[in-house]
Design an enzyme around this catalytic site. Structure first.
Site, PDB file in Angstrom:
ATOM      1  N   MET A 134      10.979   4.239   7.306  1.00 59.33           N
ATOM      2  CA  MET A 134      11.315   3.125   8.186  1.00 59.33           C
ATOM      3  C   MET A 134      10.369   1.938   8.059  1.00 59.33           C
ATOM      4  SD  MET A 134      14.041   3.885   9.820  1.00 59.33           S
ATOM      5  CE  MET A 134      15.036   5.375   9.994  1.00 59.33           C
ATOM      6  N   VAL A 151       3.982  -0.604   4.283  1.00 61.97           N
ATOM      7  CA  VAL A 151       2.645  -1.013   4.718  1.00 61.97           C
ATOM      8  C   VAL A 151       2.028  -1.899   3.636  1.00 61.97           C
ATOM      9  CG1 VAL A 151       0.356  -0.244   5.423  1.00 61.97           C
ATOM     10  CG2 VAL A 151       2.373   1.094   6.069  1.00 61.97           C
ATOM     11  N   LYS A 167       2.453  -3.307   8.976  1.00 66.21           N
ATOM     12  CA  LYS A 167       3.598  -2.430   8.764  1.00 66.21           C
ATOM     13  C   LYS A 167       4.871  -3.230   8.983  1.00 66.21           C
ATOM     14  CE  LYS A 167       5.352   2.185   9.783  1.00 66.21           C
ATOM     15  NZ  LYS A 167       5.087   3.466  10.502  1.00 66.21           N
ATOM     16  N   ASP A 205       3.851  14.730  14.471  1.00 66.75           N
ATOM     17  CA  ASP A 205       3.996  14.699  13.005  1.00 66.75           C
ATOM     18  C   ASP A 205       2.635  14.817  12.337  1.00 66.75           C
ATOM     19  OD1 ASP A 205       5.498  14.670  10.691  1.00 66.75           O
ATOM     20  OD2 ASP A 205       5.587  12.486  10.549  1.00 66.75           O
ATOM     21  N   LEU A 238       0.814  -1.217   0.000  1.00 68.87           N
ATOM     22  CA  LEU A 238       0.000   0.000   0.000  1.00 68.87           C
ATOM     23  C   LEU A 238       0.845   1.264   0.000  1.00 68.87           C
ATOM     24  CD1 LEU A 238      -2.731  -1.067   2.588  1.00 68.87           C
ATOM     25  CD2 LEU A 238      -2.859  -1.147   0.086  1.00 68.87           C
TER      26      LEU A 238
END
Length: 482
Positions: A10, A13, A28, A125, A5
């Site tokens: 890092m 997904v 993930k 974030d 996806l």
């Protein structure tokens, strides 16, 4: 694993199938660059574990649901609900949002942040790429990968920051400890971008972007004037004066509410000469009486117009100048809008923190400097007299004339102040030039020295030029807690 996806710095997904309960999930996968050392790999894997713990602590429909963390070969794989939709960043690639839709999304993100903060988690974030717009009008805040969890040891190195630069709050740029207000700043930037189509502080490079966050004024919203109070409230540079969750929530609720349906208008039956129908009778006009007479309406309109003009344009700054809020120093100052801006903060072991901002002409031959320094032990007049002695006793560069200085007393915001005017010789490459520096000195109740000065090339009209510039700069000069 069914399909990839997306991928980030890092992790990757995947859409995957949970064969135990027969449902699609998102997984993930940790992905660490090969050049990372063993210690850096451990830090990256620990950050993923913290992402899972951070999200698992938050109970809110706008936060992604964590199902499991599976560790294989010391690598943590996060299993979470599969969100069907698009990121807000992908939505904005197709165009801006209407204010009501942006407010609806903002409401959901604000709720998620409030739940996170109550659970002791800072997201750090918030940006369009981490907001998912899903089916059934659901909005979800994702990616707690760099979240800070209360009580856990930091993973970042001293002096570094992580996150997308253009969404960072000013206090994070300065390396100060972030709080919930920092996430609300990032939400404000996200909402501004959603309705205006541009990120307000984005510049060509990271250093200029960070400088804009600290110093640049927020461009007034053009497409979403009804959201101005909300956005400007979230984007106040001082975190303590920023809108809180409690203050922002009713504003977003009102903006997201569907427009009220107008009440039906009933047309009264008009009787003319005893018969219904016919044209409606004109409303009666009551003449204005008293000392204003017939011109009262015009007077009211004139007063209204003057009030509006003063409110939006009467900030007292000269034409072509802007009032800058130097929140780092707790003051504001006026400066020409086309001058370059540079921050000159530093730490002096003896005298404490020094904060300063220099405004320079495009030619670079004239500048204005405002600064604030801790641990002042003298009166403004005493400081000026000491500077005068030091200035006149200093040896000029070869070919230059000795310095000359004069001192006069004045006031600033009801406090004693002093102005020192200095002429001096300066070595510029192979040439020696003569300059004039005029400085206002104030000492606050907190024993901090605040100065506002202008430096111009010396000459026949230098004193007048410097005096005029200093007077204009003082038109927007206000010290908070003087």
């Amino acid at each position: 694993m069914l399909e990839r996806l997306g991928a980030g710095g890092m992790g990757t997904v995947w859409r995957a199938r949970d064969e135990v309960v027969d449902r699609d999930v998102a997984v993930k996968e940790p992905r660490v660059p090969e050049h990372f050392s063993a210690a850096e790999r451990r830090t990256a894997h620990e950050r993923m574990r913290r992402e899972a713990r951070a999200a698992a602590r938050i109970d809110h429909p706008s936060v992604v649901t964590l199902h499991d963390v599976v560790v294989e070969d010391d690598r943590p794989w996060i299993v979470m609900e599969l969100l069907r939709g698009r990121s807000l960043a992908e939505v904005l690639d197709e165009g801006t949002l209407e204010p009501r839709e942006a407010a609806r999304i903002g409401q959901a993100v604000l709720g998620a942040l409030h739940a996170a903060h109550e659970a002791g988690v800072l997201h750090r974030d918030v940006k369009p790429g981490n907001v998912m717009v899903c089916r059934h009008d659901r909005v979800v805040l994702t990616d707690f990968g760099i979240a800070q969890v209360e009580g856990e040891q930091k993973l970042t190195e001293t002096g570094s920051f992580i996150g997308s630069p253009e969404y960072l709050a000013p206090e994070r740029v300065l390396g100060r400890r972030p709080g919930p207000e920092s996430d609300l700043w990032s939400l404000g930037v996200t909402l501004y971008q959603a309705v205006e189509g541009v990120s307000p502080f984005r510049r060509r490079t990271t250093p200029t972007t960070l400088q804009a966050i600290l110093l640049a004024e927020l461009p007034p919203p053009q497409r979403s004037r009804e959201m101005t109070a909300l956005i400007t409230g979230l984007l106040r540079k001082e975190p303590e004066s920023r809108l809180t969750v409690q203050a922002a929530r009713p504003l977003l609720h009102a903006l997201a509410a569907p427009p009220a349906r107008p009440a039906p208008v009933r047309t009264p039956t008009v009787v003319v000469d005893g018969a219904p129908g016919g044209p409606p009778a004109p409303l009666p006009v009551r003449p204005l009486r008293g000392r204003y007479g017939a011109g009262a309406a015009a007077v009211v309109v004139l007063v209204l117009v003057v009030t509006l003009v003063l409110r939006f344009t009467g900030d007292g700054t000269p034409e072509g100048w802007k009032r800058y809020d130097e929140y780092r120093m707790g003051l504001s100052v006026a400066a020409p809008s086309d001058w370059a801006i540079a921050v000159e903060d530093k730490l002096d072991k003896e005298n404490g923190a020094y904060r300063g901002t220099r405004y320079t002409t495009p030619k670079g031959d004239t500048w204005l400097l405002v600064d604030r320094m801790e641990k002042a032990t003298e009166t403004p007049r005493a400081i000026a007299e000491r500077w005068k002695r030091e200035h006149e006793s200093a040896s000029p560069p070869a070919g230059g004339a000795p310095g000359v200085a004069t001192v006069e007393s004045t006031t600033q915001q009801g406090r004693d102040a002093a102005v020192i005017t200095e002429t001096y010789s300066r070595q510029e490459g192979d040439d020696v030039t003569r300059r004039l520096y005029k400085t206002l000195i104030v000492v606050t109740t907190r024993q901090e020295r605040v100065t506002l000065g202008v430096d111009v090339p010396d000459g026949k009209s230098a004193a007048k030029t410097a005096g005029d510039l200093l007077e204009k700069a003082r038109s927007g000069f206000e010290i908070r807690n003087p």
